[in-house]
Every structure is written in structure tokens, then in C-alpha cells.
Write an enzyme that holds these catalytic residues in place. Structure first.
Site, PDB file in Angstrom:
ATOM      1  N   PRO A   2     -34.269  17.588 -36.859  1.00  0.00           N
ATOM      2  CA  PRO A   2     -34.084  18.879 -37.945  1.00  0.00           C
ATOM      3  C   PRO A   2     -34.399  18.642 -39.292  1.00  0.00           C
ATOM      4  O   PRO A   2     -33.673  17.860 -39.816  1.00  0.00           O
ATOM      5  CB  PRO A   2     -33.141  19.668 -37.383  1.00  0.00           C
ATOM      6  N   LYS A  52     -29.387  17.350 -44.425  1.00  0.00           N
ATOM      7  CA  LYS A  52     -29.480  17.272 -42.941  1.00  0.00           C
ATOM      8  C   LYS A  52     -27.784  17.334 -42.634  1.00  0.00           C
ATOM      9  O   LYS A  52     -27.566  17.069 -41.444  1.00  0.00           O
ATOM     10  CB  LYS A  52     -30.286  16.392 -42.463  1.00  0.00           C
TER      11      LYS A  52
END
Length: 265
Positions: A2, A52
Site C-alpha cells: 500500500p 507507510k
């Protein structure tokens, strides 16, 4: 893995679900039993995201740090949650909702000092107002590494992944193998501003959107359910602007994509 917009979106969602409330925490998988016990019954004071990295802040100066890595994900469900299925590292339950964390690279208890150490290692995050874009500019323009590699270096810019890397360079007309030292200030300012805008759209809409409406001539996404892109994962496909075939190469063990005409070397 992601990209940063997903982590910021998760931080907002978890704050909405659990913020200001006491939670029940368990580790059905058994790999975070002690950590879950330490936050069980505590109030979630807030959430945060750096690149992240996701942080949950609990009363008593306890924090949970999560890095999803390649395979991690959060599954959300309405309470009461059913019996866990599979490898659930951490289950967090409130009165109305709960989430299951599966397969993260990291799920650990942090102290405020640990957070300070983490942030010190990370570059500027385009989604954070307190980021220092000047530091990112200096690191990029002072390095002879390829700009495509620098954009993916979390010590330079936090949160940018392979999709945003490929797309923002295309939109700027910058070849990914150009050394950072060749990037003039106006070029870098455009790249940074575009990252800020595009990643903010990703947070709001929950998906990556990089193709301008005027350039979207019906060419499909590289895979159903995936974002429509200019060059990412479109090797051999015609460029949406000039029709030249998109090319691909390896750069620091990751695939990089570009148009040889729109992004001249």
C-alpha cells in the site's frame, strides 16, 4: 505494498471508529499477545500516519506501530465480530465496529522515543502539512542517483510507491533514470506539488487517480479493479498522449515504466 494515501486513509478511519473510546484488543494468532494485553481496555487517543507507517496512540503513552508491508491488511466488520479466521495478528474491537490486522511486516508497541527515532529516519511526507519539502528537494537535487530511485527511497520521501513514482514522473515529463542533480528547481517543485495533490485525492477517494480527464481516451486499466494509469504496468501499450509504446526496466530491483517520447532521456 500500500502507498502512503492508503495508510493516511486508515489512520482517519480508525480514528473515526475508535477515537476517544476504550477498545478490546486481542491477538488471535498469538504473535502479539503481550502487546494486545497492554492496550486492551485503554482509550485510543488518536491515530497518525508517516509515509507507510501507521500509529495508534493510547492513553498511558502507549503506541502501536504498524507497517503493512507487502501482504498486510486491515479487515473491518460490524461488532460483534465473528470468530477469527486465519492468521489475525491483532483484533481491535469497539462497541460498534472492529478491525482485524493480518500479515503485517511490523506490529509492535512503541514509546514516544521510538516514534521520534522513526520520524527521524523518514523523508518528507507529501500528505503531512508539517513535512519539510525543502529537505526533500535538497536530497534529490544533491544526489547522482536516478530520480526514479530517489522517489521510492523512504528516507527521501515517505509514502511514495511504484504507482505514484511512475505516474508523477510521466506527468512532469521527467525520465526516471535522470540523476537527481539534473533536476532543476522548477521541475522538482512541480513534482512535489503534483505528489501533494494526487496523494490527497487518493486519501479522499480511496483509490489512485492520476490520469487527467482530457487524456483518458478509453484505454482500459492494466487490470480490472486497478487504477487507470499513464504508464504504470502498461509496458508495450500506446502512450495516452503520443501513442509511443510504454517501456519498462528494472531500477533498484523494482519495475519502472515510462514513455520514451514524453519523458526524453
Amino acid at each position: 505494498m500500500p502507498e502512503g494515501h492508503t495508510i493516511h486513509r486508515l489512520a482517519r478511519r480508525h480514528k473515526k471508529l475508535f477515537g476517544g473510546r476504550r477498545v478490546r484488543a486481542t491477538s488471535p494468532q498469538g504473535r502479539f499477545v503481550d502487546g494486545a494485553a497492554r492496550i486492551d481496555g485503554r482509550r485510543l487517543l488518536g491515530t497518525d500516519a508517516w509515509g507507510k507507517h501507521l500509529l495508534h496512540r493510547y492513553e498511558g503513552e502507549l503506541l502501536v506501530h504498524v507497517h503493512l508491508g507487502l501482504y498486510g491488511r486491515f479487515d473491518e466488520a460490524v461488532a460483534p465480530l465473528p470468530a477469527p479466521v486465519g492468521q489475525v495478528r491483532l483484533r481491535i474491537e469497539g462497541d460498534e465496529h472492529g478491525v482485524d490486522l493480518r500479515g503485517p511486516t511490523a506490529c509492535e508497541i512503541f514509546t514516544p522515543a521510538d516514534v521520534d527515532d522513526l520520524v527521524a529516519r523518514l523523508g518528507a511526507d507529501p500528505l503531512r502539512r508539517d513535512s519539510d519539502p525543502e529537505a526533500a528537494a535538497a536530497r534529490v537535487r544533491g544526489s547522482r542517483r536516478a530520480v526514479g530511485a530517489l522517489l521510492m527511497d523512504q528516507k527521501v520521501i515517505a509514502g511514495v510507491g511504484n504507482v505514484y513514482r511512475a505516474e508523477v514522473l510521466f506527468r512532469a515529463g521527467v525520465h526516471p533514470f535522470r540523476p537527481g542533480t539534473s533536476i532543476v528547481r522548477d521541475e522538482w517543485d512541480d513534482i512535489w506539488a503534483d505528489l501533494v495533490d494526487l496523494m490527497a485525492v487518493g486519501v479522499r477517494r480511496g483509490r489512485i487517480v492520476t490520469v487527467r480527464a482530457d487524456d483518458d481516451h478509453g484505454a482500459p486499466s492494466y487490470r480490472p479493479g486497478r487504477p487507470r494509469t499513464y504508464v504504470y504496468r502498461r509496458r508495450g501499450e500506446p502512450c495516452r498522449i503520443c501513442g509511443t509504446s510504454v517501456v519498462m526496466a528494472d531500477l533498484d530491483a523494482r519495475k519502472v515504466y515510462w514513455c520514451p517520447v514524453c519523458q526524453p532521456e
